[in-house]
Write an enzyme that holds these catalytic residues in place. Structure first.
Site, PDB file in Angstrom:
ATOM      1  N   GLU D  66       1.593  -6.111  -8.113  1.00 27.18           N
ATOM      2  CA  GLU D  66       0.742  -5.855  -9.272  1.00 27.18           C
ATOM      3  C   GLU D  66       0.669  -7.045 -10.214  1.00 27.18           C
ATOM      4  O   GLU D  66      -0.389  -7.317 -10.795  1.00 27.18           O
ATOM      5  CB  GLU D  66       1.226  -4.609 -10.019  1.00 27.18           C
ATOM      6  CG  GLU D  66       0.988  -3.307  -9.275  1.00 27.18           C
ATOM      7  CD  GLU D  66       1.947  -3.066  -8.115  1.00 27.18           C
ATOM      8  OE1 GLU D  66       2.975  -3.779  -8.036  1.00 27.18           O
ATOM      9  OE2 GLU D  66       1.687  -2.178  -7.284  1.00 27.18           O
ATOM     10  N   HIS D 135       4.123   8.456 -10.323  1.00 25.87           N
ATOM     11  CA  HIS D 135       2.672   8.498 -10.142  1.00 25.87           C
ATOM     12  C   HIS D 135       1.964   9.195 -11.303  1.00 25.87           C
ATOM     13  O   HIS D 135       0.746   9.076 -11.432  1.00 25.87           O
ATOM     14  CB  HIS D 135       2.315   9.263  -8.868  1.00 25.87           C
ATOM     15  CG  HIS D 135       2.717   8.578  -7.597  1.00 25.87           C
ATOM     16  ND1 HIS D 135       4.019   8.404  -7.222  1.00 25.87           N
ATOM     17  CD2 HIS D 135       1.974   8.023  -6.607  1.00 25.87           C
ATOM     18  CE1 HIS D 135       4.055   7.780  -6.052  1.00 25.87           C
ATOM     19  NE2 HIS D 135       2.828   7.536  -5.657  1.00 25.87           N
TER      20      HIS D 135
HETATM   21  C1  LIG Z   1       4.988  -0.876  -7.371  1.00 27.75           C
HETATM   22  C2  LIG Z   1       4.215   0.005  -6.448  1.00 27.75           C
HETATM   23  N1  LIG Z   1       2.942  -0.277  -6.147  1.00 27.75           N
HETATM   24  C3  LIG Z   1       2.220   0.527  -5.353  1.00 27.75           C
HETATM   25  C4  LIG Z   1       2.773   1.650  -4.804  1.00 27.75           C
HETATM   26  C5  LIG Z   1       1.921   2.587  -3.923  1.00 27.75           C
HETATM   27  N2  LIG Z   1       2.373   2.517  -2.535  1.00 27.75           N
HETATM   28  C6  LIG Z   1       3.209   3.425  -2.030  1.00 27.75           C
HETATM   29  S1  LIG Z   1       3.658   3.076  -0.468  1.00 27.75           S
HETATM   30  C7  LIG Z   1       2.715   1.693  -0.422  1.00 27.75           C
HETATM   31  C8  LIG Z   1       2.715   0.824   0.794  1.00 27.75           C
HETATM   32  C9  LIG Z   1       4.086   0.332   1.149  1.00 27.75           C
HETATM   33  O1  LIG Z   1       4.055  -0.437   2.307  1.00 27.75           O
HETATM   34  P1  LIG Z   1       5.384  -0.943   3.001  1.00 27.75           P
HETATM   35  O2  LIG Z   1       6.246  -1.647   2.033  1.00 27.75           O
HETATM   36  O3  LIG Z   1       4.986  -1.704   4.228  1.00 27.75           O
HETATM   37  O4  LIG Z   1       6.163   0.388   3.417  1.00 27.75           O
HETATM   38  P2  LIG Z   1       5.680   1.531   4.389  1.00 27.75           P
HETATM   39  O5  LIG Z   1       4.902   2.526   3.587  1.00 27.75           O
HETATM   40  O6  LIG Z   1       4.890   0.907   5.493  1.00 27.75           O
HETATM   41  O7  LIG Z   1       6.935   2.153   4.896  1.00 27.75           O
HETATM   42  C10 LIG Z   1       2.037   1.540  -1.625  1.00 27.75           C
HETATM   43  C11 LIG Z   1       1.084   0.461  -1.919  1.00 27.75           C
HETATM   44  C12 LIG Z   1       4.111   1.929  -5.136  1.00 27.75           C
HETATM   45  N3  LIG Z   1       4.744   2.994  -4.664  1.00 27.75           N
HETATM   46  N4  LIG Z   1       4.806   1.094  -5.944  1.00 27.75           N
END
Ligand SMILES: Cc1ncc(C[n+]2csc(CCOP(=O)(O)OP(=O)(O)O)c2C)c(N)n1
Ligand SMILES: Cc1ncc(C[n+]2csc(CCOP(=O)(O)OP(=O)(O)O)c2C)c(N)n1
Ligand SMILES: [Mg+2]
Ligand SMILES: [Mg+2]
Lengths: 332, 355, 355, 332
Positions: D66, D135
């Site tokens: 972000e 959220h």
């Molecule tokens: C600071 C933050 N930004 C955005 C999100 C929304 N979000 C939740 S899971 C995700 C993707 C995460 O990807 P990754 O780190 O590859 O983990 P995966 O879900 O594939 O296990 C996002 C963008 C969040 N939880 N926290």
């Protein structure tokens, strides 16, 4: 205090060092982390000498990363330590905002008390010391609005030591704001031993009948000056309150005072919009509506960034503005 | 750079040992333990997806396909170590002793779902991505300062490597030689964004170079590779040699969450292909067959036991009753501030009126 | 790892060419231009320290010792490029055309001090450490999207590499192949914290590996090495080959700021030694002597011109008069909100009363 | 509106997409950045289809960072673009806090207008949709207190499109908060063409005599329900105000209404302490002190984190709480 108490004349910054030293001597789990807190003793010398007494195992120079400092301090706090994390200036706390907002302040409630975060975040703050941009921000309100953290602001050396010790002893996170303008502005007799100033309790600095003046931190001197001058010139007498804790507010003290005077002026450095002054207006509205004889006045910083230091004095509330507000309120 | 960080494997996709370094330790008992835990996790995951479809829990985050990565790594932990999972790491938390009931409660939106069993150092799923890497570093640092030989493991995804906290966590851990393992599951996607758009680097392991710590890239669907490499990393950590970054290359078969539609952003054939060809459970089944560890009756018995256990946990979840709303007030501070006390009192007064 | 990233040098400390790659370009005119700019910067720096001591400006951040790093890199920029300096990078901003008067005003705490000359894309010193790396990435990305061949340069220190924004900046720039040069001055310290405590890695250049971009380590006191390597990096950037991380190894002779006391945390003999043995100006003086470019009379003339220029700028600073306090209100938004308008009106009414 | 205006029935989230599409068609410098905004069309489908029309050159999936999104958007905004940066949820904006607080909001004033940041930050927010922790945060007040950024919150599809277009056209940074509960709760006839709802202007949704109800975003439905029921059961009639912009507040609208009714109830989701409600109390205190017949009531979220979703309904203000506050105020 009995005369047997040994005291030392100290500035506020010395009293803060003293508070940390006192607690570190008593408790091995108290440690200090931050940028330049070690050999350098902090940019304001607040940790001066501590590394000599407690070694670099307990006075820890960290990499230059505020989220890192707070995030690892949270881990340390969950696992048996009581970290005191120094932010070099409050204006540099923003990179750590996520860690404070989503973790430090929520881990106890998130885990129904299974994990806790006894963390103190210290930060010098406020304008008026000719510092560069950002260094002078007064953002108490960001933290009073954050559930799960207490917000403490001493205005003098005695309160600073007592409130800092109370903060370190508190089982929950406390943000401890140190008005830079007060660091070396006065000396007070400070007991050498441990003592506590209770979190959540303000102080009445002066009794008066006509109006209540409410402030904290560096604005206390401004308010005291205004109170003195207005009494001399207009015969208006002021109840002067130093809130000392901004969350939770000392409701009883405020309500009792404004119910007596029927009038209030609130003074703070931060912008008026969104500032803690509005919480106090609400508190008075909630507790003392029928007692109020005139609208509450707020004398605050402007809804602008704290400007470059050549013009910061015109940003800050001063005693003339406070006096004008007193007169407007009393003559309403 | 990916040649400097080749993918380590012990079992290939056909369940054949391609690296015999740890073969003497790949006993029937360890194999069966790993398999059982993987099966349990998978059945938990399937059950959860079903419960979500039936509206008995809320949105759920499936991890199917990532069992080997999570379980191989979690089995390495000893009593007293700290675990920092994401929302997708229930195979890991179950392996380390989390309660099935509380995991279900978590997805039902109950505060109790965040609470680990007494004495278990399992942090609730870190919702803000990558924030937990610093907590893992801090708790492990505390262990080091206390002079124990405990450490922490932090789970995180490929997407998480982009956050500043990833960097700050690895930097702090390396500077202070903290006993922590940064366990990355590169499952190819952060929601819809593929790893090639998340970073220019071909591997995540190479990011370790920035901190002068070991970076290990391994086949995350090879539970033995995960287990032994993570064990080495944790041993290093316990011995005072500091942190390790592990990249476990894996894949999620399903949607990002039950609210997500992966066909919008990826070829679902690929997922089918992976499920058929590189599934972590199938691989170890094949190994067991080769080694003569496999019996259909054993599998049936194990599966049955797990199913019973899971059904029981579902019942416990549903028997838990309503979540107490007062939880919201009573744990913000050790002693509620007057503001919160007053709000609690008003809440209780309203609740009484309504009865 | 430092063997993979050796320190590149063109001139050694005695002013001898040790790498002849660019020798044909190391002409008298370029050499004199570089030297003149370095001398000008140094005299500005000394003047500023003096002004601070006399109370004519506020706390000041000296850069003495880092002139080669800043000037060699800044001279590479072309009209239309973007520069993002820190508070210590006035040698760079002066080289790229900032106004002496405004730099003095900056340290006098005047808002006008943040304003670059019209058309000059020089951002004010980024006070929050490492935050500017993202701005440099964003502005350069915009140039790429517009299809120009402009780019950005971001200056930052060794301490800045620890911030999350360093990581996010390099990651974004690498993912989107943005034309930006990340120019690090490793001056050994972040206030009091030595680089060995800031990171475990032996070099900053190796952090480029995490992003699969070129990482270059060079002698930051060798103005030719800085100039030619930065020029190559900017050329790469302009040609669409994405970002480069440059580590210029240097040293600050003085205090972190005029409010700092370096003897608290480091051996000041080291600073003395460096000033005597590895000074960037001395090195190029020696080169000029070897090449026969040096004349004492030329130096005297140049120094005199610079002194006159600086004195004039000091006069301009002092003739500027009081900083207008209304600046605080009038530029928060293009059109003030009623809150700010009201506060401005009240301010002006009070000011009138006081007169 | 003349009958010639072509309209389409749209939910709020569709109207938001429409607002972006409208501006992107008109202006090449408008681009969208964020996590999963491209092929995926955003987790709420707010950018659905935009990548097909405008390509991945203008609808840009960024890495998951972000601070990176906002920081680079600032650079893009300073250099000729008008980025719309999506935060996937407002609760994930905290890592970007430093970039917003020290840069986006200050670059114009810092450079006396030399550089400017025409940036829109969009973020879904608020509780009540059964989302996981964090959220559901409602942290408008962090931004109203931040000098140099405007804060906009639509409560319906029509306002959403018009306010979003106004935000994109604004030469300064705007944070555009999208109440998730309203995303699909109603459909309205939305003009297909470009139109603007002015930033800084609230709307009176309903005329009444006895009390002023003040809210925004997802609380509008709660307040409207309470107003309807209280009129039916008690004959109390309410002036209902939808503020739509939280900074700058629509002072005239609020003052005019409370001066008529002499009473006010303010409703918001965020914790009471430090919430925008206090600013409104202050505004009423400042403008309408003598008109007030009873203390202003605030019905807000608690001073606690938004809890896990099984109990979030007991966190959120509901119409029963609002009605009780109306009765307490009117019968004071
Ligand atoms: C600071 C933050 N930004 C955005 C999100 C929304 N979000 C939740 S899971 C995700 C993707 C995460 O990807 P990754 O780190 O590859 O983990 P995966 O879900 O594939 O296990 C996002 C963008 C969040 N939880 N926290
Ligand atoms: C976010 C942030 N944290 C802390 C500071 C205070 N601070 C100012 S300069 C500095 C040290 C910077 O070191 P380095 O990056 O090496 O640059 P140098 O000063 O050596 O040029 C610190 C900690 C700051 N300005 N911003
Ligand atoms: Mg992933
Ligand atoms: Mg440095």
């Amino acid at each position: 205090m009995s005369t047997a108490v040994k005291t030392q004349k100290q500035t506020m910054v010395q009293a803060i060092t003293d508070g940390m030293r006192t607690m570190m001597r008593e408790h091995d789990d108290v440690i200090v982390l931050g940028e330049d807190v070690g050999r350098n003793g902090g940019v304001f010398r607040a940790t001066d000498g501590l590394i000599d007494e407690f070694s670099d195992k307990r006075i820890i120079d960290t990499p230059l990363a505020e989220s890192g400092i707070i995030g690892t301090s949270i881990g340390l706090a969950m696992n048996g330590f009581r970290p005191i994390a120094e932010m070099q200036f409050l204006g540099f706390i923003y990179p750590a905002f996520n860690q404070i907002m989503t973790h430090a302040s929520r881990i106890r409630s998130r885990t129904l008390g299974h994990f806790t975060v006894p963390l103190v975040i210290r930060a010098p703050y406020g304008a008026g010391v000719r510092a560069p941009e950002i260094h002078s921000d007064s953002v108490e309100a960001l933290f009073t609005h954050m559930p799960g953290i207490k917000v403490v602001v001493p205005s003098n050396a005695y309160d600073a030591k007592g409130l800092l010790i109370a903060s370190i002893e508190d089982p929950d996170p406390v943000i401890f704001l140190e008005p830079m303008r007060c660091y070396r502005s006065h000396k007070l007799e400070i007991p050498e031993e441990k003592y506590i100033v209770e979190i959540g309790k303000g102080a009445r600095l002066q009794e008066g009948e006509d109006i209540t003046l409410i402030a904290w931190g560096a604005m206390i001197d401004v308010v005291k000056k205004a109170a003195k001058e207005i009494e001399e010139s207009e015969g208006i007498t002021c109840d002067v309150l130093d809130l000392r804790t901004l969350f939770p507010l000392d409701r009883d003290l405020i309500a009792e005072s404004v119910q007596k005077t029927g009038r209030a002026v609130i003074v703070h450095e931060a912008p008026g919009t969104g500032g803690v002054g509005n919480d106090i207006v609400s508190l008075i509205n909630d507790t003392s509506f029928l007692h109020m004889r005139s609208p509450i006045k707020r004398v605050t910083g402007h809804d602008t960034p704290v400007p470059m230091f050549a013009i910061e004095d015109d940003y800050l509330p001063n005693s003339d503005r406070v006096k004008q507000a007193i007169i407007d309120t009393v003559r309403f | 750079m990916d040649t400097q960080f080749p993918i380590k494997q012990i079992l290939n996709e056909d369940g054949i040992v391609v690296n015999s370094e740890y073969e003497s330790e790949m006993t029937e008992s360890l194999t069966k333990e790993l398999y059982t835990k993987m099966l349990r996790a998978r059945l938990f995951d399937k059950k959860s997806v079903n419960l979500q479809r039936q509206g008995r829990i809320g949105t759920y985050v499936p991890f199917e396909g990532q069992e080997a990565a999570q379980i191989g790594s979690a089995l390495v932990l000893k009593e007293g170590d700290w675990m920092f999972p994401t929302y997708r790491d229930h195979a890991a938390t179950l392996t380390y002793g989390h309660s099935l009931r509380n995991l279900f409660l978590y997805w039902k939106g109950y505060p109790m779902g965040c609470v680990p069993p007494e004495g278990k150092k399992i942090f609730p799923p870190a919702v803000p991505i990558a924030s937990q890497l610093l907590h893992a570093t801090g708790t492990a640092w505390a262990e080091k300062m206390k002079g124990t030989d405990h450490g922490s493991i932090a789970y995180f995804g490929d997407g998480a490597t982009s956050e500043g906290d990833f960097h700050e966590g690895l930097n702090f851990a390396s500077v202070f030689d903290v006993p922590v393992v940064f366990f990355n599951q590169n499952n190819g996607f952060a929601i819809s964004v593929p790893v090639e758009k998340q970073m220019k680097s071909k591997t995540i392991a190479q990011k370790a170079v920035a901190y002068d710590i070991p970076g290990i890239r391994l086949d995350g669907n090879d539970v033995f590779a995960v287990y032994f490499e993570t064990r080495e990393a944790m041993k290093n950590a316990r011995n005072g040699n500091g942190p390790t970054l592990i990249e476990a290359v894996t894949y999620r078969y399903g949607a990002h969450t039950t609210a997500d539609d992966p066909s919008k952003y990826r070829d679902q054939e690929e997922s089918k292909r992976r499920r058929e060809q590189t599934d972590p459970l199938v691989r170890i089944e094949r190994y067991m067959e080769h080694k003569g560890f496999w019996e259909d009756s054993w599998k049936a018995k194990v599966e049955n036991e797990i199913t019973v256990e899971i059904e029981k946990a579902v019942e416990e979840m549903e028997a838990f009753g309503a979540a107490p709303s007062t939880d919201m007030f009573t744990h913000v501070f050790e002693t509620p501030t007057w503001t919160i006390q007053e709000q609690l009192d008003e809440f209780e007064a309203r609740a009484k009126e309504e009865v």
